[in-house]
Design an enzyme around this catalytic site. Structure first.
Site, PDB file in Angstrom:
ATOM      1  CE  LYS A   1      -5.670  -2.062 -35.805  1.00 31.70           C
ATOM      2  NZ  LYS A   1      -4.702  -1.005 -36.270  1.00 31.70           N
TER       3      LYS A   1
ATOM      4  CD  GLU B   1       5.918 -11.946 -33.196  1.00 32.07           C
ATOM      5  OE1 GLU B   1       6.622 -11.841 -32.160  1.00 32.07           O
ATOM      6  OE2 GLU B   1       5.970 -11.156 -34.144  1.00 32.07           O
TER       7      GLU B   1
ATOM      8  CB  CYS C   1       9.513  -8.517 -31.742  1.00 30.94           C
ATOM      9  SG  CYS C   1       9.110  -9.553 -33.157  1.00 30.94           S
TER      10      CYS C   1
ATOM     11  CD  GLU D   1      10.099  -5.297 -27.720  1.00 31.52           C
ATOM     12  OE1 GLU D   1      10.349  -6.046 -28.682  1.00 31.52           O
ATOM     13  OE2 GLU D   1       8.938  -5.084 -27.310  1.00 31.52           O
TER      14      GLU D   1
END
Length: 482
Positions: free
Chosen positions: A174, A249, A282, A382
């Site tokens: 997906k 992750e 990231c 973040e």
């Protein structure tokens, strides 16, 4: 460029069970560039059923045949690499030259590293001389669900699909509904390479729909997910009901430790790395920690570098950064820039609003804050945009304390001319990866973090082993009389 496609299930392109359209937006123009269908439960069930049917045959396929499929897939890349680059540039705003050089090229880079590692796997090996009748068999975990993000589409799809295929797993992918076009090209490449029906399946959908359905499905043995920490928690909770293996992750808040002996280029390199991919990585070094004696000079260099960073449409050639992926992300980044100002950080470059001369598209001004404290929101959350926070430190101990004061732990960076210092810091920093003096990780090194960055290890031998289970067999080689 991309023929209208729906879902790839059981070796053919098929219409969705219940059509629910989703616009794909070009973030450079804010206009619709494609329309896809989002999958329903029936689509997920059909894809998982196809993968389940194909599993016995694929897992029994000799490793050499699985390798041959991936070699044919690499040949397809040569014919379709421009299609991949153009798709990613359109769907998520990667500047076209960057899409060609970095985004698309991640596919052959990781794939060749996987093949190198694959050739060294001992699928059946003795436990050791002390137990000659005990064998260890490395076997595929089964049907896996692969959920990938929009920021590095082919990087993440490749890091999941290729090792799963090599391991002998069957799968349902997906991709992000924000960036599905490159994954459609990827599926076409696998189909042309001759992937057997049911081994690889693609269902477009959103996280609340297909993502949750895969995470909850009793016939899916593993979920491999890359995305936000928030979504990773939700997937883990859902998957726990069926006791799946889950590899995550997730996000990061990388610290870049810059010592006075590292020089001006270290600061420039750090700013460029933070701004790359419009900050939507990231592992971006978004916190620059600078030794106090070098601090004022570093702030000045960083401000100049950010001001010199060009911003432009994704389709425009040249060295520049593109837009953020969508309006939601733009609003989030703008809010965090405003929060930095509100909490007292010193704005030395960029700031809120669109860049000068821009009146549409999700573009952000390359932004640098100085005099940031560890407790400020921009030092802890973040941001996922081209925003750098600079903090001073007095000595190694304080630098490590600030760097490790985060729930994340993906990548940290060290810049120093002193090898002994670099090595000390590499071992003291709490993260899955440490990169020093601009040196990238070696080919096949694992990518992954600790804490709220997840604990996946993608790439190379570790990336393949995540899709394998270990079976211990005793009595190997003994006849009945023994």
């Amino acid at each position: 460029m991309i023929e209208k496609r729906e879902f790839y299930i059981d070796g053919r392109w098929t219409a969705p069970a219940a059509a629910r359209d989703c616009d794909v937006i070009d973030p450079s123009t804010e206009e619709v560039c494609a329309v896809i269908s989002l999958g329903a439960q029936a689509d997920t069930d059909a894809a998982v059923a196809a993968a389940k049917r194909a599993l016995p045959g694929w897992r029994a396929t000799p490793p050499a045949e699985r390798r041959a499929l991936i070699e044919r897939f690499l040949e397809q890349y040569k014919a379709r690499k421009e299609d991949l680059a153009e798709a990613m540039s359109l769907e998520m705003g990667a500047p076209i030259d960057f899409a060609r050089a970095e985004q698309a090229s991640a596919l052959p880079w990781h794939t060749k590293n996987f093949l190198r590692a694959f050739d060294k796997i001992e699928w059946l090996r003795p436990l050791g001389d002390h137990a000659p009748d005990t064998m260890i068999s490395m076997e595929p975990i089964g049907v896996v669900g692969l959920i990938t993000p929009w920021n590095w589409p082919m990087n993440q799809v490749t890091l999941k699909v290729v090792p799963a295929l090599l391991a002998g797993c069957t799968m349902v992918l997906k991709p992000s509904e924000e960036a599905p076009l490159s994954s459609i090209v990827f599926a076409e490449m696998l189909d042309a390479a001759g992937v057997p029906p049911g081994v690889f399946n693609l269902v477009n959908g959103d996280g609340a729909g297909v993502g949750t359905q895969l995470s909850a499905h009793e016939d899916v043995q593993m979920i491999s997910f890359t995305g936000s920490t928030r979504a990773g928690r939700a997937i883990s909770r859902t998957a726990a009901e069926t006791l799946k293996r889950v590899t995550l992750e997730l996000g990061g808040k990388g610290a870049n430790l810059v010592f006075a002996d590292s020089g001006e280029d270290a600061v420039r390199r750090g700013v460029q790395h933070c701004m790359e991919n419009t900050g939507q990585s990231c592992n971006a070094p978004t916190r620059m920690l600078v030794e106090r004696g070098f601090y004022d000079q570093a702030v000045e260099i960083a401000a100049h570098e950010a001001a010199a960073t060009r911003v432009g449409p994704a389709g425009q050639p040249g060295a520049h950064i593109g837009p953020l992926v969508n309006k939601t992300q733009w609003d989030k980044v703008q809010g965090l820039i405003e929060k930095g100002i509100e909490e007292g950080a010193r704005l030395v470059a960029g700031g809120p609003g669109l860049p000068e001369g821009v009146n549409r598209g999700y573009f952000v001004r390359p932004t640098v804050f100085a005099d940031v404290t560890p407790s400020m929101t921009i030092a802890r959350e973040e941001i996922f945009g081209p925003v750098l926070s600079i903090l001073p430190f007095d000595d190694e101990a304080q630098a490590v304390e600030i760097a490790n004061d985060t729930p994340y732990g993906l990548t940290n960076y060290v810049q120093s001319a002193d090898p002994a210092r670099r090595n000390r810091l590499a071992l003291a920093l709490h993260s899955g990866m440490v990169e020093m003096n601009g040196r990238s990780r070696g080919a096949g090194a694992p990518f992954g973090g600790v804490g709220q960055s997840g604990r996946a290890r993608e790439g190379g031998i570790w990336g393949i082993e995540e899709f394998l289970e270990v079976k211990a067999i005793s009595g190997w080689g003994l006849d009945a009389a023994e």
